[in-house]
Write a protein that holds these residues in place. Sequence first.
Motif, PDB file in Angstrom:
ATOM      1  N   LEU A   1      58.633  45.219  54.821  1.00 36.92           N
ATOM      2  CA  LEU A   1      59.534  46.280  54.277  1.00 36.92           C
ATOM      3  C   LEU A   1      58.876  47.747  53.788  1.00 36.92           C
ATOM      4  O   LEU A   1      57.728  47.611  53.395  1.00 36.92           O
ATOM      5  CB  LEU A   1      60.419  45.749  53.423  1.00 36.92           C
ATOM      6  CG  LEU A   1      61.241  44.564  53.604  1.00 36.92           C
ATOM      7  CD1 LEU A   1      61.680  43.638  52.382  1.00 36.92           C
ATOM      8  CD2 LEU A   1      62.494  45.025  54.136  1.00 36.92           C
TER       9      LEU A   1
ATOM     10  N   LEU B   1      65.095  49.810  59.684  1.00 39.21           N
ATOM     11  CA  LEU B   1      65.473  50.899  58.591  1.00 39.21           C
ATOM     12  C   LEU B   1      64.370  51.871  58.864  1.00 39.21           C
ATOM     13  O   LEU B   1      63.112  51.621  58.905  1.00 39.21           O
ATOM     14  CB  LEU B   1      65.503  50.279  57.199  1.00 39.21           C
ATOM     15  CG  LEU B   1      65.624  51.482  56.018  1.00 39.21           C
ATOM     16  CD1 LEU B   1      66.761  52.075  56.019  1.00 39.21           C
ATOM     17  CD2 LEU B   1      65.226  50.728  54.741  1.00 39.21           C
TER      18      LEU B   1
ATOM     19  N   GLU C   1      62.238  55.418  57.584  1.00 39.75           N
ATOM     20  CA  GLU C   1      61.896  56.036  56.437  1.00 39.75           C
ATOM     21  C   GLU C   1      60.243  56.717  56.622  1.00 39.75           C
ATOM     22  O   GLU C   1      59.606  56.161  57.613  1.00 39.75           O
ATOM     23  CB  GLU C   1      61.297  54.667  55.301  1.00 39.75           C
ATOM     24  CG  GLU C   1      61.072  55.198  53.995  1.00 39.75           C
ATOM     25  CD  GLU C   1      60.920  54.234  52.926  1.00 39.75           C
ATOM     26  OE1 GLU C   1      60.054  53.849  52.319  1.00 39.75           O
ATOM     27  OE2 GLU C   1      61.972  53.455  52.910  1.00 39.75           O
TER      28      GLU C   1
ATOM     29  N   PHE D   1      61.321  50.369  60.409  1.00 41.99           N
ATOM     30  CA  PHE D   1      60.886  49.040  59.850  1.00 41.99           C
ATOM     31  C   PHE D   1      61.665  48.056  59.866  1.00 41.99           C
ATOM     32  O   PHE D   1      62.870  48.056  60.184  1.00 41.99           O
ATOM     33  CB  PHE D   1      60.564  49.424  58.105  1.00 41.99           C
ATOM     34  CG  PHE D   1      59.695  50.074  57.567  1.00 41.99           C
ATOM     35  CD1 PHE D   1      58.313  49.801  57.418  1.00 41.99           C
ATOM     36  CD2 PHE D   1      59.838  51.682  57.519  1.00 41.99           C
ATOM     37  CE1 PHE D   1      57.536  50.438  56.798  1.00 41.99           C
ATOM     38  CE2 PHE D   1      58.950  52.480  57.240  1.00 41.99           C
ATOM     39  CZ  PHE D   1      57.784  51.890  56.841  1.00 41.99           C
TER      40      PHE D   1
ATOM     41  N   TYR E   1      63.872  44.923  59.247  1.00 41.31           N
ATOM     42  CA  TYR E   1      64.611  45.222  57.985  1.00 41.31           C
ATOM     43  C   TYR E   1      65.531  43.941  58.084  1.00 41.31           C
ATOM     44  O   TYR E   1      66.554  44.026  57.110  1.00 41.31           O
ATOM     45  CB  TYR E   1      65.500  46.474  58.256  1.00 41.31           C
ATOM     46  CG  TYR E   1      66.370  46.877  57.175  1.00 41.31           C
ATOM     47  CD1 TYR E   1      65.795  46.690  55.688  1.00 41.31           C
ATOM     48  CD2 TYR E   1      67.514  47.060  57.001  1.00 41.31           C
ATOM     49  CE1 TYR E   1      66.296  47.235  54.515  1.00 41.31           C
ATOM     50  CE2 TYR E   1      68.407  47.451  55.719  1.00 41.31           C
ATOM     51  CZ  TYR E   1      67.726  47.472  54.669  1.00 41.31           C
ATOM     52  OH  TYR E   1      68.544  47.919  53.662  1.00 41.31           O
ATOM     53  N   LYS E   2      65.459  42.944  58.771  1.00 36.25           N
ATOM     54  CA  LYS E   2      66.335  41.768  58.632  1.00 36.25           C
ATOM     55  C   LYS E   2      66.132  40.858  57.235  1.00 36.25           C
ATOM     56  O   LYS E   2      66.827  40.139  56.819  1.00 36.25           O
ATOM     57  CB  LYS E   2      66.259  40.727  59.594  1.00 36.25           C
ATOM     58  CG  LYS E   2      67.048  41.105  61.009  1.00 36.25           C
ATOM     59  CD  LYS E   2      67.256  40.196  62.062  1.00 36.25           C
ATOM     60  CE  LYS E   2      68.553  40.723  62.863  1.00 36.25           C
ATOM     61  NZ  LYS E   2      68.345  39.931  64.269  1.00 36.25           N
TER      62      LYS E   2
ATOM     63  N   LYS F   1      65.287  41.940  53.361  1.00 30.01           N
ATOM     64  CA  LYS F   1      65.932  43.187  52.861  1.00 30.01           C
ATOM     65  C   LYS F   1      65.075  43.110  51.302  1.00 30.01           C
ATOM     66  O   LYS F   1      65.388  43.998  50.649  1.00 30.01           O
ATOM     67  CB  LYS F   1      67.523  42.804  52.429  1.00 30.01           C
ATOM     68  CG  LYS F   1      68.275  43.023  53.659  1.00 30.01           C
ATOM     69  CD  LYS F   1      68.195  44.183  54.379  1.00 30.01           C
ATOM     70  CE  LYS F   1      69.264  44.495  55.373  1.00 30.01           C
ATOM     71  NZ  LYS F   1      69.274  43.523  56.768  1.00 30.01           N
TER      72      LYS F   1
END
Length: 491
Positions: free
Chosen positions: A290, A327, A329, A348, A350-351, A353
Motif C-alpha cells: 500500500l 490507487l 499516488e 499501487f 489496492y485490493k 485497503k
Amino acid sequence: MKLNKIVVVLITTFICFSCEDYLDLAPISEETSDNAYNSASQIEAALTGAYESFQSSDYYIWDNVLFQDVRSDNYYAGGDNPEIFSIDELTVSPTNSKVYGSWSNLYNAIAKANTVLDKVDGVTDVKLTEERKEQIKGEAYFLRAYHYYNLVKLYGGIPLVLESVKSANPEDVNIPKSTEEDVYTQIIVDLQEAISLLPDTYGNDNSVNKARATSGAANALAAKACLQKPNPDYSLALMFIQEVEASTANYTLIAYEELFDGNHYNNDESIMEIQFLGGDEGNWGPQLLLPPSISGDSWRKFVTPSHNLIDAFDAEGDDVRKNVSVLFESVQWVDEYWGNEIGSSIPFAYKWKNASGWASSDRQYILRYGDIVLLKAEALNESGQLDLAVAEVNKIRIRASLPELTNEQKSSKEVLRISILKERRLELAQEAQRWDDLVRYNLAVSTMNSLNEVDLRTGSSVNYNMTEAKILLPIPQQELDRNPALVQNPL
C-alpha cells in the motif's frame, strides 16, 4: 508463533494449537511425526495446526501474488529484493529463497493434513462423535488437496506424500516425482472424498462457514483442478460447479466494491477466506503493497500494477474494478516504469485497503464465487455451449457496470475464449490467478514475449525471453540436494 487465525472464531469448540511451519527435517517434503493423538481435543488441535498454514506461511500471505501477478503481465516487482525482481524478469533460479520457501511452506502444510488423516480414526474419546470425525477427515482432505493444487501448478510433477512418514530410511523419504497428471488425479480423489464428508455449512455463522472447508469449497476447488490439469475435463468441471450453485450456502455475487472494502468479510460471494482479525492475529502483507498515505511509511513498495494492466482496464472502460484494484499516488522514489524522477504518480495494488502497521485485518479469498462463474463460462465455451457461456460472462460484466459482450466479442469459440480471459484478468487482478490463466490458455509464452514494457532508466524495451521451460518454477536446489530421487525441471 501466532495462533491459527482461521479457527480463532472456533475457540469455543477447538483448543488453540501453536505449530511450527518450518521444521528441520530432511527432505522437507517428508516430515516425520511420532506424536500420538488420543483425545478429541488433541485431534482438533492438530486440525487447527493444519489450517494455521494459511497465515504462517509466506506463500499464502503474498508469495502467491508474486508468482501469479508479478511473474505475469499484471504487476512489476518493486522494493529492494533481487530475488523478487528475478520473478518479474523470469530469471528465477533453483537457489531463489522464494522457490524453496513456497515448496517448504506447502509440504509442511500437507504434512499437517496427513497427520490429521493418519490419527483421527485412532481417537476413541467419546467426546469425538462419528459425525465430527467424518467432518475432520473431510477438512483434512480438502486442505491436502488445496496445497497440492498450488504445488503442482508451481512445479509440475512433484512427490506425492499421502501419509505421515514413520521412518527416516532413504527408501522411505527419498520419493521421486509423480507425474503432473497423477498429482491432479489425487487432488480430485481427495476432493471427492471431502465432498462426501463435508456439510454445506456448519450453521448460521458465516465467520465459521467461510473459515472452514465445506462441500462448496471442495466442489469449487475440484472444478478449478479439472480445468487446470493438462487434459481439462470440462464436463466434470461443470458437474462440480453445478454442486457449488446448488449448495445451501447460497453463494451469490455481491457489489464488487464490497468485496474489497474491508467491511464485508465472510460475505455471500466468499466461499472460503483467510480469517485475519488484525492486531496479534493480523496480516502483514498489505504493508508491503500500500502507498505511503495508507501505510504510513515512505519506502518503495514491492508490487506495482503494470502499464499493460492499467491499459486493459482503460480499454474496457472498467472504472469500477480499476478503482477497487488500483490507487495512484505520487511518491518520493524513482520508479523505472512509471516515472524516472521523484514525485511521479504511480499505481499501487489496492485490493487490500488497510496496512495497520503490519497487523492488518485485510484478507485474501481462498475461493470466491466470481472466479467460479467465469470458470463456468470457460467450461461452457470449450464444450460448445457459447450462449450459456456468454450469459455467465455478462453476469460479471453487469456487476462491474459494463455493457454485455458485443457480437464481436462473442462471435466464435476462439473469440469468446479471449473475451473470458480478458474478463478474468480484470476481475481477479492481485488475487493470484493470472499466471495460471495464461498457462491454461496456452498463452504464457506469447503474452510475455509480446509485452512492450520500457525501462525508463535506459529507454530500452524489456525482453522477458519467455520460454516453455519457464512456465514451471525450478525444483529448489536445497530439495534436490536432500532428495537424490528428484530430477530438476527444464531450465
